[in-house]
Motif scaffolding. Structure first.
Motif, PDB file in Angstrom:
ATOM      1  N   GLY A   1      14.537   4.180   0.963  1.00  0.00           N
ATOM      2  CA  GLY A   1      13.311   4.372   1.722  1.00  0.00           C
ATOM      3  C   GLY A   1      13.117   3.309   2.777  1.00  0.00           C
ATOM      4  O   GLY A   1      14.005   2.487   3.042  1.00  0.00           O
ATOM      5  N   ARG A   2      11.942   3.340   3.371  1.00  0.00           N
ATOM      6  CA  ARG A   2      11.608   2.389   4.428  1.00  0.00           C
ATOM      7  C   ARG A   2      10.302   1.689   4.081  1.00  0.00           C
ATOM      8  O   ARG A   2       9.365   2.293   3.565  1.00  0.00           O
ATOM      9  CB  ARG A   2      11.449   3.106   5.770  1.00  0.00           C
ATOM     10  N   LEU A   3      10.278   0.401   4.359  1.00  0.00           N
ATOM     11  CA  LEU A   3       9.071  -0.394   4.173  1.00  0.00           C
ATOM     12  C   LEU A   3       9.012  -1.435   5.277  1.00  0.00           C
ATOM     13  O   LEU A   3       9.933  -2.248   5.413  1.00  0.00           O
ATOM     14  CB  LEU A   3       9.075  -1.079   2.801  1.00  0.00           C
TER      15      LEU A   3
ATOM     16  N   GLU B   1       0.845  -1.193   0.000  1.00  0.00           N
ATOM     17  CA  GLU B   1       0.000   0.000   0.000  1.00  0.00           C
ATOM     18  C   GLU B   1       0.884   1.247   0.000  1.00  0.00           C
ATOM     19  O   GLU B   1       1.952   1.257   0.632  1.00  0.00           O
ATOM     20  CB  GLU B   1      -0.905   0.011   1.232  1.00  0.00           C
ATOM     21  N   PRO B   2       0.483   2.311  -0.692  1.00  0.00           N
ATOM     22  CA  PRO B   2       1.315   3.520  -0.776  1.00  0.00           C
ATOM     23  C   PRO B   2       1.703   4.079   0.585  1.00  0.00           C
ATOM     24  O   PRO B   2       2.830   4.544   0.774  1.00  0.00           O
ATOM     25  CB  PRO B   2       0.433   4.503  -1.552  1.00  0.00           C
ATOM     26  N   GLU B   3       0.784   4.019   1.550  1.00  0.00           N
ATOM     27  CA  GLU B   3       1.069   4.603   2.862  1.00  0.00           C
ATOM     28  C   GLU B   3       2.096   3.802   3.662  1.00  0.00           C
ATOM     29  O   GLU B   3       2.607   4.272   4.681  1.00  0.00           O
ATOM     30  CB  GLU B   3      -0.225   4.746   3.675  1.00  0.00           C
ATOM     31  N   GLU B   4       2.426   2.592   3.204  1.00  0.00           N
ATOM     32  CA  GLU B   4       3.442   1.791   3.894  1.00  0.00           C
ATOM     33  C   GLU B   4       4.859   2.247   3.564  1.00  0.00           C
ATOM     34  O   GLU B   4       5.805   1.892   4.269  1.00  0.00           O
ATOM     35  CB  GLU B   4       3.315   0.315   3.501  1.00  0.00           C
ATOM     36  N   VAL B   5       5.001   3.017   2.499  1.00  0.00           N
ATOM     37  CA  VAL B   5       6.319   3.352   1.970  1.00  0.00           C
ATOM     38  C   VAL B   5       6.709   4.778   2.345  1.00  0.00           C
ATOM     39  O   VAL B   5       5.908   5.703   2.226  1.00  0.00           O
ATOM     40  CB  VAL B   5       6.340   3.201   0.433  1.00  0.00           C
ATOM     41  N   THR B   6       7.954   4.928   2.789  1.00  0.00           N
ATOM     42  CA  THR B   6       8.508   6.250   3.075  1.00  0.00           C
ATOM     43  C   THR B   6       9.728   6.470   2.200  1.00  0.00           C
ATOM     44  O   THR B   6      10.659   5.657   2.210  1.00  0.00           O
ATOM     45  CB  THR B   6       8.923   6.377   4.551  1.00  0.00           C
ATOM     46  N   LEU B   7       9.728   7.544   1.411  1.00  0.00           N
ATOM     47  CA  LEU B   7      10.855   7.868   0.540  1.00  0.00           C
ATOM     48  C   LEU B   7      11.798   8.835   1.237  1.00  0.00           C
ATOM     49  O   LEU B   7      11.368   9.711   1.982  1.00  0.00           O
ATOM     50  CB  LEU B   7      10.363   8.505  -0.764  1.00  0.00           C
ATOM     51  N   GLU B   8      13.094   8.672   0.977  1.00  0.00           N
ATOM     52  CA  GLU B   8      14.096   9.583   1.520  1.00  0.00           C
ATOM     53  C   GLU B   8      14.706  10.390   0.379  1.00  0.00           C
ATOM     54  O   GLU B   8      15.057   9.843  -0.661  1.00  0.00           O
ATOM     55  CB  GLU B   8      15.194   8.807   2.256  1.00  0.00           C
ATOM     56  N   GLN B   9      14.821  11.687   0.590  1.00  0.00           N
ATOM     57  CA  GLN B   9      15.447  12.570  -0.388  1.00  0.00           C
ATOM     58  C   GLN B   9      16.922  12.763  -0.036  1.00  0.00           C
ATOM     59  O   GLN B   9      17.290  12.699   1.132  1.00  0.00           O
ATOM     60  CB  GLN B   9      14.728  13.926  -0.409  1.00  0.00           C
ATOM     61  N   PRO B  10      17.800  13.007  -1.008  1.00  0.00           N
ATOM     62  CA  PRO B  10      17.517  13.072  -2.441  1.00  0.00           C
ATOM     63  C   PRO B  10      17.453  11.682  -3.060  1.00  0.00           C
ATOM     64  O   PRO B  10      17.759  10.684  -2.402  1.00  0.00           O
ATOM     65  CB  PRO B  10      18.714  13.860  -2.977  1.00  0.00           C
ATOM     66  N   ALA B  11      17.094  11.634  -4.330  1.00  0.00           N
ATOM     67  CA  ALA B  11      17.026  10.361  -5.044  1.00  0.00           C
ATOM     68  C   ALA B  11      18.424   9.771  -5.209  1.00  0.00           C
ATOM     69  O   ALA B  11      19.422  10.492  -5.286  1.00  0.00           O
ATOM     70  CB  ALA B  11      16.378  10.565  -6.409  1.00  0.00           C
ATOM     71  N   LEU B  12      18.488   8.455  -5.259  1.00  0.00           N
ATOM     72  CA  LEU B  12      19.767   7.766  -5.468  1.00  0.00           C
ATOM     73  C   LEU B  12      20.190   7.794  -6.925  1.00  0.00           C
ATOM     74  O   LEU B  12      21.381   7.766  -7.239  1.00  0.00           O
ATOM     75  CB  LEU B  12      19.664   6.311  -4.996  1.00  0.00           C
TER      76      LEU B  12
END
Length: 511
Positions: free
Chosen positions: A45-47, A23-34
């Motif tokens: 990110g974290r899942l 689910e989209p809400e399970e995922v956390t993205l970290e900036q900046p992109a790799l």
């Protein structure tokens, strides 16, 4: 007892608990992109409590074709479990949140690493990377059904930070050979998402009818011409990658337009230039892989054993030494000291197997004492190669040659420039020592007091002769006597005491 076969064995079943959908809400993205590719941006990110890599599609408004390619990548990755293929962890197929989640490879992609001159990679390490990539491709091609990567290049190869292990990634352009039946006979691969089971693998005819897909600099001629192709198209791409691993250069760097690369590869049959000093077996393998004729290209199953031998030759330039390692330890990067010594002692004169010589050789190979009685010290292939580059000749002469070298008062073994400067500091003009070059195996360094300061210069080897200060000789010891007007006084305090009463233990490699 009846022998089990696919027809009468237990039926293949799909996992009951693994659900790839996220689910989209399970995922956390970290900036900046790799990093960013043609179709997606990769983030750390974290899942579900774990650090992962997340490929977020650039185009979140997928048409039917785009959705087909996206689901095919999920289908392929979801059904693969192999040491040299990135681990698939999940995916999100909600519009506006299309993403694929895999394990994170912190060192990044191979293209970035090869482009960075700050990262020192020996040819040995680079050839091991090539073998990893070949093993990953072999897994794909021997899968049932076969999988074509179709975009094999360094930016689609991820690198482990500690071991430099290579894992293939980005299967967005991959295709599956078949006519609609997966290995379980139901049109799907075990463990793939339910929604993707309706997808039929691409047949060879269907593949051949598609326009040229991939990245031009790595694209096989038959793909550029939109002709039918086989797994040998991936082998062509691997040939270009292998050349990059050898040279650390970009292929066809002067050709920017697709049409220019097409003309060079398809019409003029041009390929990047292979350096003249390349290991012959490696040059031959590259040439076979990128052959214009697909039938002349090898299968990856045949590439791997060739690379096994090339890996040894890249670490050990000495012919006798590389043949010795191939015979006893092929496919091994390091071996227990006892196994190495048992094999090595069989080929050297019996009268050279003395306690002194064994201790010297033990040190020369960079072996430090074991920290535990349960852990046996190991000999690394690159250290063995370095020893043979400093002491060229037959293996039978190795120990006597090193013992003779150690008897010279000017020989200090393994020192860096800083330590050599400290030792020479305060000595009179012309005082010198000779040491192994830290940066370049097969080369010695002369550190000498000149005009009140310590300078460093190399003794190189050319055409089986040692060269220094305009003088040449096949013997290093004889060469030093020829330049005694410059090298006037051996520095006191050599750590080697072969011809003296005192002995000291010196380890020649940093831990």
């Amino acid at each position: 007892m009846a022998q089990l076969s696919r027809s009468n064995s237990f039926p293949l079943v799909e996992p009951l608990v693994w659900n790839p959908w996220v689910e989209p809400e399970e995922v956390t993205l970290e900036q900046p992109a790799l990093g960013e590719g043609s179709f997606g941006i990769v983030y750390k990110g974290r899942l579900r409590g774990s650090t992962v890599a997340i490929k977020l599609l650039i185009n979140q408004q997928l048409d039917d074709d785009g959705l087909t390619f996206f689901k095919r990548e999920i289908q392929i990755l979801g059904g693969l479990r192999a040491p040299n293929i990135v681990l698939f962890l999940g995916a999100c197929c909600e519009p506006g949140h299309y993403m694929i989640i895999t394990e994170l490879m912190p060192a990044g992609d191979l293209d970035t690493i090869l482009s960075s001159r700050k990262i020192n990679l020996s040819l040995f390490i680079r050839m091991k990377m090539a073998r990893d990539a070949a093993a990953g491709m072999c897994w794909l091609h021997q899968n049932k059904p076969q999988i074509f990567h179709r975009d094999l290049k360094p930016s689609n190869m991820l690198v482990d930070r500690d071991s430099y292990l290579i894992k293939l990634c980005d299967f967005g352009l991959a295709a599956v050979k078949g006519t609609g039946s997966g290995p379980d006979g139901r049109g799907s691969t075990p463990g793939t998402p339910t929604q993707s089971r309706k997808m039929s693998p691409m047949s060879p005819n269907e593949i051949g009818k598609h326009p040229a897909i991939g990245t031009p600099s790595w694209m096989a001629p038959e793909i550029m011409r939109s002709q039918p192709f086989t797994t040998k198209a991936d082998v062509y791409s691997f040939g270009i990658v292998l050349w990059q691993l050898l040279t650390r250069h970009q292929p066809f760097a002067g050709l920017e337009e697709h049409t220019a690369i097409f003309d060079a590869v398809c019409n003029l049959k041009q390929r990047p230039k292979i350096p003249s000093n390349t290991i012959p077996a490696l040059a031959a393998l590259i040439t076979r892989c990128w052959s214009q004729d697909p039938l002349r290209r090898p299968e990856f199953g045949d590439v791997i054993p060739v690379l096994d031998e090339i890996i040894v030759e890249s670490a050990i330039e000495n012919h006798d030494g590389s043949e010795f390692w191939k015979k006893h330890f092929l496919t091994m990067s390091e071996v227990p000291w006892s196994a190495f010594w048992n094999a090595f002692s069989e080929i050297i004169p019996e009268d050279t197997v003395t306690d002194d010589n064994v201790e010297i050789f033990y040190q020369l190979l960079g072996i430090t004492p074991a920290t535990s009685s349960n852990i046996e010290p190991k000999v690394h292939i690159e250290n063995f190669g370095k020893v043979l580059s400093w002491l060229p000749g037959s293996l039978e002469e190795l120990l006597p040659s090193f013992k003779k070298l150690c008897s010279q008062p000017w020989f200090f073994g393994f020192l860096d420039a800083i330590r050599a400067g400290e030792i020479l500091s305060g000595n009179i003009e012309g005082t010198f020592l000779i040491r192994f070059s830290v940066r370049q195996p097969g080369v010695y360094t002369v550190s000498i007091v000149e005009h009140g300061t310590v300078t460093h210069s190399r003794i190189s080897r050319e055409s089986e002769e040692w060269v220094y200060d305009g003088m040449r000789d096949r013997s290093l010891i004889q060469l030093i006597t020829k330049v005694k007007d410059k090298l006037k006084r051996p520095c006191p305090g050599s750590p080697y005491a072969i011809t003296q009463k005192e002995k000291s233990t010196v380890y020649l490699y940093d831990e």
